[in-house]
Every structure is written in C-alpha cells, then in structure tokens.
Design a protein around this motif. Structure first.
Motif, PDB file in Angstrom:
ATOM      1  N   MET A 207     -17.810 -27.562  33.959  1.00  0.00           N
ATOM      2  CA  MET A 207     -17.492 -27.801  32.772  1.00  0.00           C
ATOM      3  C   MET A 207     -18.550 -28.554  32.116  1.00  0.00           C
ATOM      4  N   ASP A 208     -19.272 -29.251  33.160  1.00  0.00           N
ATOM      5  CA  ASP A 208     -20.408 -29.932  32.662  1.00  0.00           C
ATOM      6  C   ASP A 208     -21.684 -29.466  32.617  1.00  0.00           C
ATOM      7  N   ALA A 209     -21.617 -27.809  33.036  1.00  0.00           N
ATOM      8  CA  ALA A 209     -22.847 -27.100  32.986  1.00  0.00           C
ATOM      9  C   ALA A 209     -23.737 -26.762  31.724  1.00  0.00           C
ATOM     10  N   PRO A 210     -22.730 -26.552  30.668  1.00  0.00           N
ATOM     11  CA  PRO A 210     -23.328 -26.098  29.477  1.00  0.00           C
ATOM     12  C   PRO A 210     -23.973 -27.262  28.798  1.00  0.00           C
ATOM     13  N   ALA A 211     -24.797 -27.106  27.975  1.00  0.00           N
ATOM     14  CA  ALA A 211     -25.614 -28.068  27.135  1.00  0.00           C
ATOM     15  C   ALA A 211     -24.541 -28.638  26.022  1.00  0.00           C
ATOM     16  N   PRO A 212     -24.813 -29.709  25.476  1.00  0.00           N
ATOM     17  CA  PRO A 212     -23.644 -30.151  24.408  1.00  0.00           C
ATOM     18  C   PRO A 212     -23.509 -29.312  23.276  1.00  0.00           C
ATOM     19  N   GLY A 213     -22.335 -28.792  22.927  1.00  0.00           N
ATOM     20  CA  GLY A 213     -22.237 -27.850  21.830  1.00  0.00           C
ATOM     21  C   GLY A 213     -22.093 -26.357  22.417  1.00  0.00           C
ATOM     22  N   GLY A 214     -22.297 -26.254  23.714  1.00  0.00           N
ATOM     23  CA  GLY A 214     -22.300 -24.946  24.373  1.00  0.00           C
ATOM     24  C   GLY A 214     -21.024 -24.330  24.804  1.00  0.00           C
ATOM     25  N   LEU A 215     -19.842 -25.135  24.877  1.00  0.00           N
ATOM     26  CA  LEU A 215     -18.682 -24.780  25.295  1.00  0.00           C
ATOM     27  C   LEU A 215     -17.737 -25.097  23.914  1.00  0.00           C
ATOM     28  N   GLY A 216     -17.043 -24.106  23.416  1.00  0.00           N
ATOM     29  CA  GLY A 216     -16.187 -24.390  22.511  1.00  0.00           C
ATOM     30  C   GLY A 216     -15.059 -22.976  22.145  1.00  0.00           C
ATOM     31  N   GLY A 217     -14.368 -23.178  21.207  1.00  0.00           N
ATOM     32  CA  GLY A 217     -13.480 -22.162  21.175  1.00  0.00           C
ATOM     33  C   GLY A 217     -12.645 -22.018  19.812  1.00  0.00           C
ATOM     34  N   THR A 218     -12.230 -20.879  19.190  1.00  0.00           N
ATOM     35  CA  THR A 218     -11.700 -20.740  17.960  1.00  0.00           C
ATOM     36  C   THR A 218     -10.694 -21.680  17.619  1.00  0.00           C
ATOM     37  N   TYR A 219      -9.714 -21.829  18.812  1.00  0.00           N
ATOM     38  CA  TYR A 219      -8.251 -22.728  18.646  1.00  0.00           C
ATOM     39  C   TYR A 219      -8.532 -23.801  19.425  1.00  0.00           C
ATOM     40  N   ALA A 220      -9.595 -24.573  19.355  1.00  0.00           N
ATOM     41  CA  ALA A 220      -9.827 -25.812  20.146  1.00  0.00           C
ATOM     42  C   ALA A 220      -9.504 -27.122  19.128  1.00  0.00           C
ATOM     43  N   ALA A 221      -9.046 -28.160  19.638  1.00  0.00           N
ATOM     44  CA  ALA A 221      -9.255 -29.526  19.267  1.00  0.00           C
ATOM     45  C   ALA A 221      -8.494 -29.692  17.815  1.00  0.00           C
ATOM     46  N   ASN A 222      -7.643 -28.858  17.269  1.00  0.00           N
ATOM     47  CA  ASN A 222      -7.067 -29.212  16.102  1.00  0.00           C
ATOM     48  C   ASN A 222      -5.970 -30.519  16.331  1.00  0.00           C
ATOM     49  N   LEU A 223      -6.237 -31.487  15.571  1.00  0.00           N
ATOM     50  CA  LEU A 223      -5.360 -32.862  15.764  1.00  0.00           C
ATOM     51  C   LEU A 223      -4.057 -32.433  15.840  1.00  0.00           C
ATOM     52  N   LEU A 224      -3.407 -31.732  14.901  1.00  0.00           N
ATOM     53  CA  LEU A 224      -1.939 -31.520  15.035  1.00  0.00           C
ATOM     54  C   LEU A 224      -1.583 -30.617  16.094  1.00  0.00           C
ATOM     55  N   SER A 225      -2.450 -29.753  16.521  1.00  0.00           N
ATOM     56  CA  SER A 225      -2.024 -28.879  17.704  1.00  0.00           C
ATOM     57  C   SER A 225      -2.156 -29.525  19.042  1.00  0.00           C
ATOM     58  N   VAL A 226      -3.030 -30.433  19.040  1.00  0.00           N
ATOM     59  CA  VAL A 226      -3.152 -31.290  20.466  1.00  0.00           C
ATOM     60  C   VAL A 226      -2.099 -32.136  20.551  1.00  0.00           C
ATOM     61  N   ALA A 227      -1.529 -32.839  19.293  1.00  0.00           N
ATOM     62  CA  ALA A 227      -0.425 -33.501  19.249  1.00  0.00           C
ATOM     63  C   ALA A 227       0.962 -32.737  19.802  1.00  0.00           C
ATOM     64  N   SER A 228       1.087 -31.301  19.289  1.00  0.00           N
ATOM     65  CA  SER A 228       1.899 -30.559  19.769  1.00  0.00           C
ATOM     66  C   SER A 228       2.141 -30.257  21.117  1.00  0.00           C
ATOM     67  N   ALA A 229       0.864 -30.208  21.710  1.00  0.00           N
ATOM     68  CA  ALA A 229       0.743 -29.832  23.125  1.00  0.00           C
ATOM     69  C   ALA A 229       1.139 -31.266  23.815  1.00  0.00           C
ATOM     70  N   LEU A 230       0.784 -32.115  23.560  1.00  0.00           N
ATOM     71  CA  LEU A 230       1.399 -33.284  24.272  1.00  0.00           C
ATOM     72  C   LEU A 230       2.640 -33.474  24.246  1.00  0.00           C
ATOM     73  N   ALA A 231       3.421 -32.995  23.265  1.00  0.00           N
ATOM     74  CA  ALA A 231       4.853 -33.195  23.161  1.00  0.00           C
ATOM     75  C   ALA A 231       5.330 -32.045  24.079  1.00  0.00           C
ATOM     76  N   VAL A 232       4.954 -30.970  23.952  1.00  0.00           N
ATOM     77  CA  VAL A 232       5.183 -29.616  24.737  1.00  0.00           C
ATOM     78  C   VAL A 232       5.209 -30.075  26.360  1.00  0.00           C
ATOM     79  N   LEU A 233       4.154 -30.664  26.817  1.00  0.00           N
ATOM     80  CA  LEU A 233       4.284 -31.345  28.095  1.00  0.00           C
ATOM     81  C   LEU A 233       5.359 -32.338  28.422  1.00  0.00           C
ATOM     82  N   ASP A 234       5.522 -33.111  27.568  1.00  0.00           N
ATOM     83  CA  ASP A 234       6.609 -34.098  27.776  1.00  0.00           C
ATOM     84  C   ASP A 234       7.981 -33.338  27.895  1.00  0.00           C
TER      85      ASP A 234
END
Length: 190
Positions: A52-79
């Motif tokens: 995970m640390d091998a790519p340079a900064p900005g070299g790893l990403g995704g279309t559905y990554a880091a949306n704040l509402l979705s991240v909050a939802s994921a934390l609730a799902v895990l709970d």
C-alpha cells in the motif's frame, strides 16, 4: 502476491466477515465494495503496508473512494455486523436455506447442485446432463408470482442465487423459504 476479491463475498455474506477467513490464508491485498457501505457508493483496497505504501502520493485511488457520507455508512455497517452478530446469522440463515434446497434436490433430479457458504447460496438446474435455464426461469417466475424475487445467473442462465439481507426478519425469511419450496415443486417435475 495473493489478492482476495471480496466485493461480493465480504461483510458477513459467507458467515465470516471475509470469505478468505474460511481458508486460513491471509491475502496481500483485499478489494471491497457493495456491502461495505450498506448501499452507499464506496469501494476500498486494503493490504500489507509494503504494498500500500509503494505507490507515490496520489498513485492509488478509486472511483468510489473517500466519500464522507459513504465512509460514515461503512462505519455504521461494521457496527451493525458486530452488534447484531451478522456473521453467525448469515451462517444460520444459509444453513436453513441449504437444508430446504437439499431436501428439494432429493426428490427433483433437475436440481443438479446446491452450493454455498453462509448466506452465499446458489442452486443449479440441469436436465439430461445439460444446463436447464427453462426450469430456473420457471422457478423464478412462480416465486415472483408469490412475491419472492429471485435472480437467475450463470453462463447458461440455469442457476438461481440468493441475495437476501442478513437482517431479514425470521418470519419473512420463513415465508420466502415456503414460497421457494412451492415454486420448486410446481416448476420442477418430480
């Protein structure tokens, strides 16, 4: 490098948080999505730090990554998975479903295979040794007429897979199993 694609199998669907846990193997990378955020758009890749640390900064990403509402939802799902013991529930529901399908298989030779782990279950239809999409479709249509939505899939359309929510109420799940039994009896000649 071993990559576990847990997009469909993750988050308690197989009776463990991740399907790889059934095999005693630790992957180098894990891909996740779908159930991760309870229907909100979110995907993730998790892995060993050296990867995970091998790519340079900005070299790893995704279309559905880091949306704040979705991240909050994921934390609730895990709970919810933890608080409601959904891994155990997935295993128990899957066992009930597979018991019904295995019972139907004993009397219907068109049910070629019942397979699954936890609540990730499928039933395959064959007739005279060939994929039997017509029977799968007939079961699907009869179930739908009674209010149960089933998904046919597979290369030949001869498989039904089951995608119920792990939080399904017991009475509703039992009703679905009864509808499935009736659809299998009506659509699959004994």
């Amino acid at each position: 490098m071993l990559i576990a694609d847990e997009v469909q199998t993750g988050f308690a669907r197989t009776g463990k948080l991740f399907a790889m846990e059934h095999h005693g193997v630790e992957p180098d990378l894990v891909t996740m999505a779908k159930s991760l955020a309870g229907g909100m758009p979110l995907s993730a890749v998790c892995g060993r730090a050296r990867i995970m640390d091998a790519p340079a900064p900005g070299g790893l990403g995704g279309t559905y990554a880091a949306n704040l509402l979705s991240v909050a939802s994921a934390l609730a799902v895990l709970d919810v998975i933890q608080e409601e013991h959904l891994c155990d529930r997935s295993a128990a529901l899957g066992e009930r479903l597979m018991d019904r399908l295995n019972n139907a298989q004993r009397t219907n030779d068109r049910i070629a295979q019942v397979r699954g782990q936890g609540s990730m279950v499928a039933v395959e239809f064959r007739h005279a040794g060939q994929p039997d999409a017509a029977t799968a479709k007939a079961v699907q249509q009869r179930a739908h007429a009674q209010g149960l939505v089933l998904l046919t899939c597979g290369m030949h359309g001869n498989v039904i897979r089951f995608l119920y929510p792990l939080t399904i109420p017991d009475a509703q799940f039992e009703r679905a199993l009864d509808i499935l039994d009736a659809a299998l009896t009506e659509a699959v000649p004994a």
